[in-house]
Design a protein around this motif. Sequence first.
Motif, PDB file in Angstrom:
ATOM      1  N   VAL A 160       0.863  -1.048   0.079  1.00 42.11           N
ATOM      2  CA  VAL A 160      -0.189  -0.026   0.036  1.00 42.11           C
ATOM      3  C   VAL A 160       0.984   1.290  -0.061  1.00 42.11           C
ATOM      4  N   LEU A 161       0.738   1.797  -0.798  1.00 37.88           N
ATOM      5  CA  LEU A 161       1.587   3.100  -1.191  1.00 37.88           C
ATOM      6  C   LEU A 161       0.675   4.296  -0.833  1.00 37.88           C
ATOM      7  N   THR A 162       1.005   5.030   0.595  1.00 38.39           N
ATOM      8  CA  THR A 162       0.069   5.745   1.292  1.00 38.39           C
ATOM      9  C   THR A 162       0.606   7.157   1.213  1.00 38.39           C
ATOM     10  N   GLY A 163      -0.442   8.158   1.214  1.00 42.81           N
ATOM     11  CA  GLY A 163      -0.256   9.686   1.341  1.00 42.81           C
ATOM     12  C   GLY A 163      -0.922  10.184   2.565  1.00 42.81           C
ATOM     13  N   PHE A 164      -0.496  11.280   3.252  1.00 46.99           N
ATOM     14  CA  PHE A 164      -1.208  11.571   4.546  1.00 46.99           C
ATOM     15  C   PHE A 164      -1.344  13.390   4.421  1.00 46.99           C
ATOM     16  N   LEU A 165      -2.015  13.637   5.237  1.00 48.54           N
ATOM     17  CA  LEU A 165      -2.384  15.271   5.496  1.00 48.54           C
ATOM     18  C   LEU A 165      -1.110  15.945   5.978  1.00 48.54           C
ATOM     19  N   HIS A 166      -0.709  15.569   7.219  1.00 47.13           N
ATOM     20  CA  HIS A 166       0.444  15.779   8.398  1.00 47.13           C
ATOM     21  C   HIS A 166       1.364  14.657   8.254  1.00 47.13           C
ATOM     22  N   PHE A 167       2.415  14.586   7.446  1.00 47.58           N
ATOM     23  CA  PHE A 167       2.921  13.485   7.248  1.00 47.58           C
ATOM     24  C   PHE A 167       3.816  12.839   8.335  1.00 47.58           C
ATOM     25  N   GLN A 168       4.271  13.631   9.048  1.00 47.81           N
ATOM     26  CA  GLN A 168       5.392  13.270  10.182  1.00 47.81           C
ATOM     27  C   GLN A 168       4.461  12.577  11.113  1.00 47.81           C
ATOM     28  N   GLU A 169       3.368  13.434  11.773  1.00 52.69           N
ATOM     29  CA  GLU A 169       2.571  12.947  12.879  1.00 52.69           C
ATOM     30  C   GLU A 169       1.684  11.715  12.590  1.00 52.69           C
ATOM     31  N   GLU A 170       1.303  11.669  11.132  1.00 51.94           N
ATOM     32  CA  GLU A 170       0.469  10.834  10.899  1.00 51.94           C
ATOM     33  C   GLU A 170       1.032   9.293  10.417  1.00 51.94           C
ATOM     34  N   VAL A 171       2.171   9.615  10.011  1.00 51.79           N
ATOM     35  CA  VAL A 171       3.086   8.285   9.692  1.00 51.79           C
ATOM     36  C   VAL A 171       3.282   7.760  11.149  1.00 51.79           C
ATOM     37  N   ALA A 172       3.633   8.479  11.896  1.00 48.46           N
ATOM     38  CA  ALA A 172       3.963   7.815  13.222  1.00 48.46           C
ATOM     39  C   ALA A 172       2.702   7.218  14.009  1.00 48.46           C
ATOM     40  N   TYR A 173       1.675   7.982  13.884  1.00 54.58           N
ATOM     41  CA  TYR A 173       0.340   7.535  14.299  1.00 54.58           C
ATOM     42  C   TYR A 173      -0.174   6.345  13.607  1.00 54.58           C
ATOM     43  N   PHE A 174       0.046   5.943  12.186  1.00 54.43           N
ATOM     44  CA  PHE A 174      -0.179   4.796  11.376  1.00 54.43           C
ATOM     45  C   PHE A 174       0.777   3.677  11.822  1.00 54.43           C
ATOM     46  N   GLY A 175       2.091   3.992  12.272  1.00 53.69           N
ATOM     47  CA  GLY A 175       2.867   2.874  12.821  1.00 53.69           C
ATOM     48  C   GLY A 175       2.537   2.371  14.021  1.00 53.69           C
ATOM     49  N   LYS A 176       1.936   3.230  14.951  1.00 51.33           N
ATOM     50  CA  LYS A 176       1.690   3.017  16.302  1.00 51.33           C
ATOM     51  C   LYS A 176       0.266   2.172  16.382  1.00 51.33           C
ATOM     52  N   HIS A 177      -0.714   2.908  15.592  1.00 51.74           N
ATOM     53  CA  HIS A 177      -2.014   2.345  15.872  1.00 51.74           C
ATOM     54  C   HIS A 177      -2.664   1.386  14.690  1.00 51.74           C
ATOM     55  N   VAL A 178      -2.165   1.605  13.474  1.00 53.86           N
ATOM     56  CA  VAL A 178      -3.002   0.846  12.455  1.00 53.86           C
ATOM     57  C   VAL A 178      -1.939  -0.516  11.983  1.00 53.86           C
ATOM     58  N   LEU A 179      -0.686  -0.047  11.985  1.00 52.26           N
ATOM     59  CA  LEU A 179       0.004  -1.354  11.341  1.00 52.26           C
ATOM     60  C   LEU A 179       0.174  -2.388  12.438  1.00 52.26           C
ATOM     61  N   PRO A 180       0.014  -2.323  13.675  1.00 48.46           N
ATOM     62  CA  PRO A 180       0.087  -3.643  14.544  1.00 48.46           C
ATOM     63  C   PRO A 180      -1.179  -4.128  14.219  1.00 48.46           C
ATOM     64  N   LEU A 181      -2.207  -3.568  14.234  1.00 46.79           N
ATOM     65  CA  LEU A 181      -3.493  -4.405  14.132  1.00 46.79           C
ATOM     66  C   LEU A 181      -3.706  -5.107  12.379  1.00 46.79           C
ATOM     67  N   VAL A 182      -2.862  -4.508  11.719  1.00 48.04           N
ATOM     68  CA  VAL A 182      -2.871  -5.172  10.171  1.00 48.04           C
ATOM     69  C   VAL A 182      -1.990  -6.694  10.505  1.00 48.04           C
ATOM     70  N   ARG A 183      -0.941  -6.510  11.169  1.00 53.38           N
ATOM     71  CA  ARG A 183      -0.063  -7.638  11.508  1.00 53.38           C
ATOM     72  C   ARG A 183      -0.987  -8.743  12.350  1.00 53.38           C
ATOM     73  N   GLN A 184      -1.615  -8.188  13.436  1.00 53.95           N
ATOM     74  CA  GLN A 184      -2.379  -9.123  14.186  1.00 53.95           C
ATOM     75  C   GLN A 184      -3.574  -9.942  13.293  1.00 53.95           C
ATOM     76  N   LEU A 185      -4.167  -8.857  12.377  1.00 56.72           N
ATOM     77  CA  LEU A 185      -5.054  -9.835  11.361  1.00 56.72           C
ATOM     78  C   LEU A 185      -4.410 -10.742  10.335  1.00 56.72           C
ATOM     79  N   GLU A 186      -3.428 -10.237  10.025  1.00 54.48           N
ATOM     80  CA  GLU A 186      -2.699 -11.517   9.129  1.00 54.48           C
ATOM     81  C   GLU A 186      -2.231 -12.710  10.091  1.00 54.48           C
ATOM     82  N   ASN A 187      -1.817 -12.465  11.249  1.00 52.85           N
ATOM     83  CA  ASN A 187      -1.595 -13.587  11.932  1.00 52.85           C
ATOM     84  C   ASN A 187      -2.573 -14.555  12.294  1.00 52.85           C
TER      85      ASN A 187
END
Length: 365
Positions: A332-359
Amino acid sequence: MPSSNQLSPIKFAYWVPNVSGGLIISNIEQRTSWDIDYNRKLARIAEEAGFEYALSQIRFTAGYGAEYQHESISFSHALLESTSTLKVIAAVLPGPWHPAVLAKQIATIDHLSGGRVAVNIVSGWFRGEFTAIGEHWLEHDERYRRSEEFIRAIKGIWTADNFNFQGDFYRFHDYSLKPKPLQQPHPEIFQGGSSRAARDMASRVSDWYFTNGNTVEGIKAQVDDIRAKASANGHSVKIGVNAFVIARDTEAEAKAVLHEIIDKANPEAVKAFSHEVQQAGKASPEGEGNWAKSTLEDLVQYNDGFKTNLIGTPEQIAERIVALKHIGVDLVLTGFLHFQEEVAYFGKHVLPLVRQLENEQSVAA
């Protein structure tokens, strides 16, 4: 038995904001900058957040909110020097670039970065950009035919000595590049597009195919088409999908941001961009190229990123990402409105859930 796509974790990339204006044609406030200091910090944030790739943009002239632009290969090298695991994809345009020059640039950067550079071959959509710098503008399918020769040429340069090639656009006579890139067999080659010519090229020569944002059904149709053609060609290609991500604690917050982006869009710039890109998309013989069916609201985000619908809570977005993986999407090639804080938020809150669902799905399979 699960497919190799289902067994491999889905990967994430982000658009490098190396041009001004972010990734939307809107007057909404954006805490995003195109300068190098902002982007070095962003690259480190993305790397720590779990992103595998970053894609630097190629623009030669101002337009549609992008008044200033840093050159993609130079900028990519700077980001590689600021990171240790992130792979940076430098976007290049056949025409302004010659394959021998590109092959040598990337081979050198591959050595300097420890094998972390890739290229995205952009066939071209902005006619005014080509004419402004004195480059001949080819018709739609001819642009892809040139791009295919370009890819075949750089592959040959990177993998063979005494390389010979006789094409309509490029010719080589006993050319040997040394040193070759570190990555074997060669640095990864990405390309974009939605047209018949783009998909056919991917099914023959590219390692990765980027498509604009779309519905799950629309993306699945492209994935199935490309994979079937690639298999018939004895080739394999991975699929990346554009998405503009708006992840917030509640769905209402996320949708409010989307509505504000669209409400504050620059209508003149969006209409001008629409005219340019829809001319390019509809110029394909079948009229199915990028942006051919995009609405004005879709085009507020350059690559139809709203269509992919990664807008909502972390849980909603993670579920939609795994649904994309289920239909064959690899990245997934992502874009964001406020890149620094939203990339960090994505890494903290979204990506772990993706990995959990994959597992969970892997165990269930």
